[in-house]
Design an enzyme around this catalytic site. Structure first.
Site, PDB file in Angstrom:
ATOM      1  N   THR A 127       1.180   2.228  -5.477  1.00  0.00           N
ATOM      2  CA  THR A 127       0.536   0.915  -5.373  1.00  0.00           C
ATOM      3  C   THR A 127       0.047   0.440  -6.728  1.00  0.00           C
ATOM      4  O   THR A 127       0.118  -0.755  -7.047  1.00  0.00           O
ATOM      5  CB  THR A 127      -0.631   0.992  -4.374  1.00  0.00           C
ATOM      6  OG1 THR A 127      -0.106   1.329  -3.075  1.00  0.00           O
ATOM      7  CG2 THR A 127      -1.388  -0.320  -4.292  1.00  0.00           C
ATOM      8  N   HIS A 154       0.822  -1.208   0.000  1.00  0.00           N
ATOM      9  CA  HIS A 154       0.000   0.000   0.000  1.00  0.00           C
ATOM     10  C   HIS A 154       0.856   1.259   0.000  1.00  0.00           C
ATOM     11  O   HIS A 154       2.031   1.236   0.365  1.00  0.00           O
ATOM     12  CB  HIS A 154      -0.911   0.019   1.235  1.00  0.00           C
ATOM     13  CG  HIS A 154      -0.211   0.417   2.501  1.00  0.00           C
ATOM     14  ND1 HIS A 154      -0.175   1.727   2.949  1.00  0.00           N
ATOM     15  CD2 HIS A 154       0.495  -0.306   3.401  1.00  0.00           C
ATOM     16  CE1 HIS A 154       0.518   1.776   4.081  1.00  0.00           C
ATOM     17  NE2 HIS A 154       0.927   0.572   4.376  1.00  0.00           N
ATOM     18  N   CYS A 155       0.217   2.374  -0.401  1.00  0.00           N
ATOM     19  CA  CYS A 155       0.809   3.698  -0.226  1.00  0.00           C
ATOM     20  C   CYS A 155      -0.222   4.531   0.539  1.00  0.00           C
ATOM     21  O   CYS A 155      -0.807   4.036   1.497  1.00  0.00           O
ATOM     22  CB  CYS A 155       1.238   4.309  -1.556  1.00  0.00           C
ATOM     23  SG  CYS A 155      -0.031   4.359  -2.847  1.00  0.00           S
ATOM     24  N   THR A 156      -0.448   5.784   0.153  1.00  0.00           N
ATOM     25  CA  THR A 156      -1.414   6.597   0.882  1.00  0.00           C
ATOM     26  C   THR A 156      -2.821   6.413   0.327  1.00  0.00           C
ATOM     27  O   THR A 156      -3.730   5.992   1.039  1.00  0.00           O
ATOM     28  CB  THR A 156      -1.001   8.082   0.844  1.00  0.00           C
ATOM     29  OG1 THR A 156       0.197   8.237   1.616  1.00  0.00           O
ATOM     30  CG2 THR A 156      -2.075   8.965   1.447  1.00  0.00           C
TER      31      THR A 156
END
Length: 269
Positions: free
Chosen positions: A170, A162-164
Protein backbone atom coordinates in the site's frame (compact mmCIF):
# COMPACT_ATOMS: atom_id res chain seq x y z
CA UNK A 1 -2.48 17.56 5.44
CA UNK A 2 -3.93 14.05 4.96
CA UNK A 3 -6.62 12.91 7.35
CA UNK A 4 -6.16 9.85 9.57
CA UNK A 5 -9.59 8.63 10.58
CA UNK A 6 -10.53 7.38 14.03
CA UNK A 7 -11.80 4.16 12.48
CA UNK A 8 -12.01 1.51 15.17
CA UNK A 9 -12.64 -1.38 12.79
CA UNK A 10 -10.03 -0.59 10.11
CA UNK A 11 -6.28 -0.66 10.62
CA UNK A 12 -4.25 2.32 9.43
CA UNK A 13 -7.06 4.10 7.57
CA UNK A 14 -5.99 7.36 5.92
CA UNK A 15 -7.26 9.83 3.32
CA UNK A 16 -4.54 11.15 1.01
CA UNK A 17 -6.62 14.29 0.49
CA UNK A 18 -4.87 17.51 1.45
CA UNK A 19 -1.34 16.45 0.55
CA UNK A 20 0.31 19.37 -1.24
CA UNK A 21 1.20 19.16 -4.93
CA UNK A 22 3.12 21.34 -7.35
CA UNK A 23 1.40 24.49 -8.55
CA UNK A 24 -0.13 25.33 -5.16
CA UNK A 25 -2.65 22.50 -5.53
CA UNK A 26 -3.44 19.49 -3.35
CA UNK A 27 -4.97 16.03 -3.49
CA UNK A 28 -8.75 16.25 -3.47
CA UNK A 29 -10.18 14.89 -0.19
CA UNK A 30 -12.39 11.82 0.01
CA UNK A 31 -11.25 10.15 -3.21
CA UNK A 32 -7.94 8.38 -2.49
CA UNK A 33 -8.06 6.26 0.65
CA UNK A 34 -5.57 3.72 2.02
CA UNK A 35 -5.67 1.22 4.84
CA UNK A 36 -4.75 -2.17 6.19
CA UNK A 37 -6.99 -5.21 5.85
CA UNK A 38 -10.77 -4.80 6.01
CA UNK A 39 -11.71 -8.06 7.73
CA UNK A 40 -13.16 -6.21 10.75
CA UNK A 41 -14.82 -3.34 8.90
CA UNK A 42 -18.15 -2.35 10.41
CA UNK A 43 -19.71 0.68 8.69
CA UNK A 44 -22.18 1.07 11.55
CA UNK A 45 -19.36 1.36 14.09
CA UNK A 46 -17.39 3.73 11.85
CA UNK A 47 -19.93 6.24 10.51
CA UNK A 48 -17.20 8.54 9.18
CA UNK A 49 -16.07 5.71 6.91
CA UNK A 50 -19.61 4.97 5.77
CA UNK A 51 -20.11 8.66 4.97
CA UNK A 52 -17.28 8.59 2.45
CA UNK A 53 -19.36 6.51 0.05
CA UNK A 54 -16.47 4.26 -0.96
CA UNK A 55 -17.29 2.86 -4.40
CA UNK A 56 -14.22 0.75 -5.18
CA UNK A 57 -11.89 -1.35 -3.01
CA UNK A 58 -8.60 -2.58 -4.48
CA UNK A 59 -7.11 -5.47 -2.49
CA UNK A 60 -3.35 -5.83 -2.99
CA UNK A 61 -3.00 -8.95 -0.84
CA UNK A 62 -2.11 -12.53 -1.75
CA UNK A 63 -4.64 -15.33 -2.15
CA UNK A 64 -3.54 -16.77 1.20
CA UNK A 65 -4.13 -13.47 2.97
CA UNK A 66 -7.52 -13.00 1.32
CA UNK A 67 -8.69 -16.49 2.31
CA UNK A 68 -7.45 -16.11 5.89
CA UNK A 69 -9.04 -12.68 6.42
CA UNK A 70 -11.60 -11.86 3.71
CA UNK A 71 -12.53 -8.22 3.18
CA UNK A 72 -15.76 -6.88 4.60
CA UNK A 73 -16.71 -4.29 2.02
CA UNK A 74 -18.40 -0.95 2.62
CA UNK A 75 -22.05 -0.96 1.56
CA UNK A 76 -22.33 -0.72 -2.22
CA UNK A 77 -18.60 -1.08 -2.91
CA UNK A 78 -17.12 -3.36 -5.59
CA UNK A 79 -13.96 -5.37 -5.00
CA UNK A 80 -10.96 -5.44 -7.36
CA UNK A 81 -8.21 -7.99 -6.60
CA UNK A 82 -4.73 -6.79 -7.59
CA UNK A 83 -2.29 -9.28 -6.05
CA UNK A 84 1.15 -7.66 -5.96
CA UNK A 85 2.90 -10.96 -5.17
CA UNK A 86 0.91 -13.39 -7.31
CA UNK A 87 3.00 -16.28 -8.59
CA UNK A 88 6.27 -15.02 -7.10
CA UNK A 89 8.53 -17.83 -5.89
CA UNK A 90 10.81 -17.61 -2.89
CA UNK A 91 14.40 -18.84 -2.74
CA UNK A 92 13.16 -22.03 -1.08
CA UNK A 93 10.77 -22.64 -3.96
CA UNK A 94 7.69 -21.83 -1.88
CA UNK A 95 4.85 -19.71 -3.13
CA UNK A 96 4.75 -16.55 -0.96
CA UNK A 97 0.99 -16.24 -1.26
CA UNK A 98 0.74 -19.60 0.54
CA UNK A 99 3.81 -19.70 2.77
CA UNK A 100 5.24 -16.28 3.62
CA UNK A 101 2.79 -15.08 6.30
CA UNK A 102 2.89 -18.41 8.14
CA UNK A 103 6.69 -18.62 7.80
CA UNK A 104 7.08 -15.12 9.26
CA UNK A 105 4.97 -16.11 12.26
CA UNK A 106 7.14 -19.21 12.70
CA UNK A 107 10.43 -17.33 12.42
CA UNK A 108 9.34 -14.61 14.84
CA UNK A 109 8.31 -17.37 17.23
CA UNK A 110 11.94 -18.43 17.56
CA UNK A 111 14.71 -15.93 18.32
CA UNK A 112 17.29 -18.42 17.03
CA UNK A 113 15.49 -18.86 13.70
CA UNK A 114 14.99 -15.11 13.42
CA UNK A 115 18.68 -14.46 14.02
CA UNK A 116 19.64 -17.10 11.44
CA UNK A 117 17.33 -15.88 8.69
CA UNK A 118 16.96 -12.18 9.47
CA UNK A 119 19.81 -11.12 11.77
CA UNK A 120 22.91 -9.16 10.89
CA UNK A 121 21.13 -6.75 8.56
CA UNK A 122 19.40 -9.51 6.56
CA UNK A 123 15.95 -8.25 7.51
CA UNK A 124 16.52 -4.74 6.16
CA UNK A 125 18.14 -6.15 3.01
CA UNK A 126 15.14 -8.44 2.51
CA UNK A 127 12.78 -5.50 2.81
CA UNK A 128 14.79 -3.35 0.39
CA UNK A 129 14.80 -6.20 -2.14
CA UNK A 130 11.04 -6.58 -1.70
CA UNK A 131 10.50 -2.90 -2.42
CA UNK A 132 12.63 -3.14 -5.55
CA UNK A 133 10.44 -6.02 -6.69
CA UNK A 134 7.39 -3.76 -6.38
CA UNK A 135 8.87 -1.80 -9.31
CA UNK A 136 10.10 -4.59 -11.55
CA UNK A 137 8.28 -7.88 -10.93
CA UNK A 138 5.61 -8.90 -13.44
CA UNK A 139 3.08 -9.54 -10.68
CA UNK A 140 3.59 -6.14 -9.10
CA UNK A 141 3.41 -4.37 -12.47
CA UNK A 142 0.12 -6.14 -13.24
CA UNK A 143 -1.29 -5.24 -9.84
CA UNK A 144 -0.33 -1.57 -9.90
CA UNK A 145 -1.46 -1.32 -13.54
CA UNK A 146 -4.88 -2.60 -12.45
CA UNK A 147 -4.99 -0.12 -9.57
CA UNK A 148 -4.28 2.87 -11.82
CA UNK A 149 -6.53 1.60 -14.61
CA UNK A 150 -9.35 1.29 -12.10
CA UNK A 151 -8.66 4.76 -10.72
CA UNK A 152 -8.93 6.16 -14.26
CA UNK A 153 -12.38 4.67 -14.86
CA UNK A 154 -15.21 7.25 -15.07
CA UNK A 155 -17.32 5.38 -12.49
CA UNK A 156 -14.48 4.64 -10.09
CA UNK A 157 -15.80 6.90 -7.33
CA UNK A 158 -13.95 7.13 -4.00
CA UNK A 159 -11.32 4.36 -4.06
CA UNK A 160 -9.76 2.54 -1.12
CA UNK A 161 -6.61 0.48 -1.70
CA UNK A 162 -5.10 -1.76 0.93
CA UNK A 163 -2.92 -4.74 1.83
CA UNK A 164 -2.60 -6.39 5.26
CA UNK A 165 -0.87 -3.78 7.41
CA UNK A 166 -1.19 -0.95 4.89
CA UNK A 167 2.53 -0.21 4.95
CA UNK A 168 4.51 -1.87 2.14
CA UNK A 169 2.43 -2.77 -0.93
CA UNK A 170 0.00 0.00 0.00
CA UNK A 171 2.87 2.37 0.75
CA UNK A 172 4.31 1.96 -2.74
CA UNK A 173 0.86 2.37 -4.29
CA UNK A 174 0.39 5.65 -2.41
CA UNK A 175 3.88 6.78 -3.47
CA UNK A 176 3.22 6.14 -7.16
CA UNK A 177 -0.15 7.89 -7.09
CA UNK A 178 1.17 10.91 -5.21
CA UNK A 179 4.20 11.32 -7.48
CA UNK A 180 1.95 10.99 -10.51
CA UNK A 181 -0.31 13.73 -9.18
CA UNK A 182 2.64 16.06 -8.59
CA UNK A 183 3.79 15.55 -4.99
CA UNK A 184 7.51 15.99 -4.35
CA UNK A 185 9.59 13.22 -2.78
CA UNK A 186 9.65 14.94 0.63
CA UNK A 187 5.84 14.91 0.79
CA UNK A 188 5.79 11.32 -0.40
CA UNK A 189 8.25 10.23 2.29
CA UNK A 190 6.27 12.07 4.99
CA UNK A 191 3.14 10.17 4.00
CA UNK A 192 5.03 6.88 3.82
CA UNK A 193 6.47 7.30 7.33
CA UNK A 194 3.28 8.73 8.83
CA UNK A 195 1.74 5.26 9.09
CA UNK A 196 4.41 4.06 11.54
CA UNK A 197 2.45 4.70 14.77
CA UNK A 198 -0.56 2.77 13.46
CA UNK A 199 1.68 -0.04 12.17
CA UNK A 200 3.49 -0.29 15.50
CA UNK A 201 0.19 -0.51 17.34
CA UNK A 202 -1.11 -3.20 15.00
CA UNK A 203 2.01 -5.33 15.36
CA UNK A 204 2.62 -4.64 19.06
CA UNK A 205 1.34 -8.05 20.25
CA UNK A 206 3.62 -9.90 17.81
CA UNK A 207 6.59 -7.68 18.63
CA UNK A 208 6.04 -7.99 22.36
CA UNK A 209 5.83 -11.80 22.18
CA UNK A 210 9.01 -11.94 20.12
CA UNK A 211 11.06 -9.68 22.39
CA UNK A 212 9.68 -11.33 25.54
CA UNK A 213 11.28 -14.64 24.53
CA UNK A 214 14.60 -12.97 23.76
CA UNK A 215 14.12 -11.86 20.15
CA UNK A 216 16.17 -8.99 18.81
CA UNK A 217 13.91 -5.91 18.63
CA UNK A 218 15.93 -4.67 15.64
CA UNK A 219 14.74 -7.68 13.61
CA UNK A 220 11.12 -7.09 14.56
CA UNK A 221 11.42 -3.39 13.80
CA UNK A 222 12.98 -4.04 10.40
CA UNK A 223 10.35 -6.53 9.27
CA UNK A 224 7.26 -5.03 10.88
CA UNK A 225 7.99 -1.33 10.47
CA UNK A 226 8.54 1.25 7.73
CA UNK A 227 11.94 2.83 7.12
CA UNK A 228 13.18 5.52 4.73
CA UNK A 229 15.65 3.03 3.25
CA UNK A 230 12.81 0.84 1.98
CA UNK A 231 11.10 3.62 0.08
CA UNK A 232 14.48 4.86 -1.15
CA UNK A 233 15.23 1.41 -2.57
CA UNK A 234 12.03 1.40 -4.63
CA UNK A 235 12.56 4.97 -5.84
CA UNK A 236 16.15 4.20 -6.82
CA UNK A 237 15.00 1.13 -8.72
CA UNK A 238 12.34 3.16 -10.52
CA UNK A 239 14.89 5.77 -11.55
CA UNK A 240 17.44 3.14 -12.56
CA UNK A 241 15.03 1.27 -14.84
CA UNK A 242 12.70 4.04 -16.05
CA UNK A 243 14.21 7.40 -15.18
CA UNK A 244 11.11 8.98 -13.65
CA UNK A 245 7.61 8.20 -12.45
CA UNK A 246 5.93 9.25 -15.70
CA UNK A 247 7.97 6.80 -17.75
CA UNK A 248 7.49 4.08 -15.13
CA UNK A 249 3.72 4.50 -15.24
CA UNK A 250 3.57 4.73 -19.03
CA UNK A 251 6.14 2.10 -20.04
CA UNK A 252 6.42 -0.10 -16.96
CA UNK A 253 2.75 -0.21 -16.01
CA UNK A 254 1.31 0.42 -19.47
CA UNK A 255 -0.96 3.30 -18.44
CA UNK A 256 -1.70 5.61 -21.39
CA UNK A 257 -1.30 9.36 -21.01
CA UNK A 258 -5.09 9.84 -21.43
CA UNK A 259 -5.73 7.71 -18.35
CA UNK A 260 -3.16 9.66 -16.35
CA UNK A 261 -4.88 12.89 -17.40
CA UNK A 262 -8.22 11.54 -16.14
CA UNK A 263 -6.70 10.58 -12.81
CA UNK A 264 -5.17 14.01 -12.37
CA UNK A 265 -8.35 15.83 -13.40
CA UNK A 266 -10.35 13.90 -10.81
CA UNK A 267 -7.90 13.80 -7.92
CA UNK A 268 -6.20 17.21 -7.97
CA UNK A 269 -8.07 19.98 -6.16
Amino acid sequence: MPQQFDASTITNFRDLGGIGLVGNSAVRPGLLLRSGQLDRLDPQADPSVAALGIHTVVDLRTAHERRARPDRLPDGARLIVADVMAGMISERGDSPEEEAPARLETILGSPAAAEEHLGGGKAEKLMCDTYRSFVTSEAACRAYRLLLTTLAEPDCGPLLFHCTAGKDRTGWAATVILLLLGADEEAVEREYLAVLPAVRAAFAPMTDRFTAIGGDPEIAGAILGVRPAYLAAALEEMRRVYGDVGTYVRDGLGIPDEAVDRIRARCVA
